[in-house]
Design a protein around this motif. Structure first.
Motif, PDB file in Angstrom:
ATOM      1  N   HIS A   5       0.849  -1.230   0.075  1.00 31.17           N
ATOM      2  CA  HIS A   5      -0.065  -0.084  -0.073  1.00 31.17           C
ATOM      3  C   HIS A   5       0.893   1.176  -0.025  1.00 31.17           C
ATOM      4  CE1 HIS A   5      -3.514  -2.611   0.802  1.00 31.17           C
ATOM      5  NE2 HIS A   5      -2.616  -3.303   1.629  1.00 31.17           N
ATOM      6  N   GLN A   6       0.710   1.961  -0.849  1.00 30.13           N
ATOM      7  CA  GLN A   6       1.348   3.463  -1.033  1.00 30.13           C
ATOM      8  C   GLN A   6       0.253   4.629  -1.035  1.00 30.13           C
ATOM      9  OE1 GLN A   6       4.080   3.301  -4.090  1.00 30.13           O
ATOM     10  NE2 GLN A   6       4.545   5.344  -3.768  1.00 30.13           N
ATOM     11  N   TRP A   7       0.748   5.590  -0.028  1.00 31.71           N
ATOM     12  CA  TRP A   7      -0.200   6.594  -0.195  1.00 31.71           C
ATOM     13  C   TRP A   7       0.401   8.082  -0.041  1.00 31.71           C
ATOM     14  CZ3 TRP A   7      -0.297   3.194   3.639  1.00 31.71           C
ATOM     15  CH2 TRP A   7      -0.188   3.472   4.752  1.00 31.71           C
ATOM     16  N   LEU A  21       5.839  10.490   2.528  1.00 32.98           N
ATOM     17  CA  LEU A  21       4.977   9.541   1.996  1.00 32.98           C
ATOM     18  C   LEU A  21       5.460   8.157   2.468  1.00 32.98           C
ATOM     19  CD1 LEU A  21       6.224  10.280  -1.820  1.00 32.98           C
ATOM     20  CD2 LEU A  21       4.246  11.203  -0.608  1.00 32.98           C
ATOM     21  N   GLU A  22       4.166   7.500   2.567  1.00 30.03           N
ATOM     22  CA  GLU A  22       4.175   6.142   3.317  1.00 30.03           C
ATOM     23  C   GLU A  22       4.035   5.073   2.500  1.00 30.03           C
ATOM     24  OE1 GLU A  22       2.427   6.303   7.199  1.00 30.03           O
ATOM     25  OE2 GLU A  22       2.413   4.415   7.668  1.00 30.03           O
ATOM     26  N   CYS A  23       4.546   3.787   3.060  1.00 29.45           N
ATOM     27  CA  CYS A  23       4.473   2.660   2.237  1.00 29.45           C
ATOM     28  C   CYS A  23       4.350   1.326   3.297  1.00 29.45           C
ATOM     29  CB  CYS A  23       5.528   2.537   1.234  1.00 29.45           C
ATOM     30  SG  CYS A  23       5.801   0.837   0.404  1.00 29.45           S
ATOM     31  N   TRP A  35      12.533   2.761  -2.585  1.00 28.42           N
ATOM     32  CA  TRP A  35      11.958   3.751  -2.952  1.00 28.42           C
ATOM     33  C   TRP A  35      12.277   4.228  -4.261  1.00 28.42           C
ATOM     34  CZ3 TRP A  35       7.253   5.906  -1.930  1.00 28.42           C
ATOM     35  CH2 TRP A  35       6.841   5.744  -0.686  1.00 28.42           C
ATOM     36  N   CYS A  91       7.175   2.831  -4.299  1.00 25.45           N
ATOM     37  CA  CYS A  91       7.512   1.849  -3.362  1.00 25.45           C
ATOM     38  C   CYS A  91       7.687   0.410  -3.763  1.00 25.45           C
ATOM     39  CB  CYS A  91       6.790   2.163  -2.191  1.00 25.45           C
ATOM     40  SG  CYS A  91       7.353   1.044  -0.826  1.00 25.45           S
ATOM     41  N   GLY A 104       4.146  -0.629  -5.505  1.00 21.99           N
ATOM     42  CA  GLY A 104       2.929   0.031  -5.187  1.00 21.99           C
ATOM     43  C   GLY A 104       2.357   0.923  -6.358  1.00 21.99           C
ATOM     44  N   THR A 107       2.957   7.492  -6.142  1.00 21.36           N
ATOM     45  CA  THR A 107       2.646   8.789  -5.509  1.00 21.36           C
ATOM     46  C   THR A 107       3.001   9.703  -6.703  1.00 21.36           C
ATOM     47  OG1 THR A 107       2.406   8.444  -3.222  1.00 21.36           O
ATOM     48  CG2 THR A 107       2.566  10.484  -4.044  1.00 21.36           C
TER      49      THR A 107
END
Lengths: 112, 109
Positions: A5-7, A21-23, A35, A91, A104, A107
């Motif tokens: 999941h990447q958002w 940014l989180e993964c 990354w 990611c 992912g 973004t």
């Protein structure tokens, strides 16, 4: 099964603002995490990779940093964004050894 | 590090045509993969193929590791095949997957 999941999916940020940014990965333990950035012109550039918690390798000197606070969490950060940080950030994870990579959904960051 | 060259950089096909994409490596790799990036940016792993031949529907891939190249075959192309195809590899002992610049495929109806 494993999922990544990447958002967020898109982000518009002003120059000089911070970035996070989180993964996260589900369904696996101790993954290798990566990354990548894709600028206009298609090429994918490896920014950071991690083989374990707190272990970060940087590939390109830049305005970004990465952290891995938990086994399946990988965070890309910046204290002050530059225009040149715009791009598509991806990611990915892989199991240890000769296995395929899973990416992912990315973004799309625009710095204005 | 290894260098990855892909050809052709751009390819335009009519629906139903066949095509071959090529990937050359400057050094031997032991983890070779093909990806498809769709128009929305999603990268999908097509094949993990360090050597030999694999097939998945209309797609197949062949890697000749001793000669440091890999081929991706697309048969009976469809408009949904459009996008950018990447090959990538890494050397033994490395954790860094290196990508080529991709082949942009456009399949017209």
């Amino acid at each position: 099964s494993q999922t990544i999941h990447q958002w967020p999916a898109t982000l518009v940020q002003p120059v000089g603002s911070p970035l996070s940014l989180e993964c996260t990965v589900e369904g696996t333990s101790n993954p290798n995490l990566y990354w990548y950035r894709q600028a206009a012109g298609r090429g994918l550039q490896l920014l950071f990779y991690s083989v374990g918690i707190g272990q970060i390798s940087s590939e390109v000197p830049q305005n970004l940093s990465a952290s891995r606070p938990q086994d399946r969490q990988f965070i890309l950060s910046s204290k002050k964004l530059l225009l040149s940080d715009s791009g598509f950030y991806l990611c990915a994870w892989s199991a240890y050894g000769p296995y395929g990579y899973t990416f992912g959904s990315g973004t799309r960051l625009t710095v204005v | 590090g290894i260098q990855v060259e892909q050809s052709p950089p751009d390819l335009i096909l009519q629906e139903g045509a066949n095509s071959t994409l090529r990937c050359n490596f400057s050094d031997s790799v032991n983890n070779l993969q093909w990806f498809h990036q769709n128009p929305w940016g999603q990268l999908i792993n097509l094949f993990y193929i360090p050597s030999g031949t694999k097939q998945n529907g209309r797609l197949s891939a062949t890697t000749v590791a001793t000669e440091r190249y890999s081929l991706l075959y697309i048969s009976s192309s469809q408009t949904t095949d459009s996008g950018v195809y990447f090959c990538a590899g890494l050397k033994g002992g490395s954790e860094k997957l290196v990508f080529g610049k991709g082949t942009k495929l456009t399949v017209n109806p």
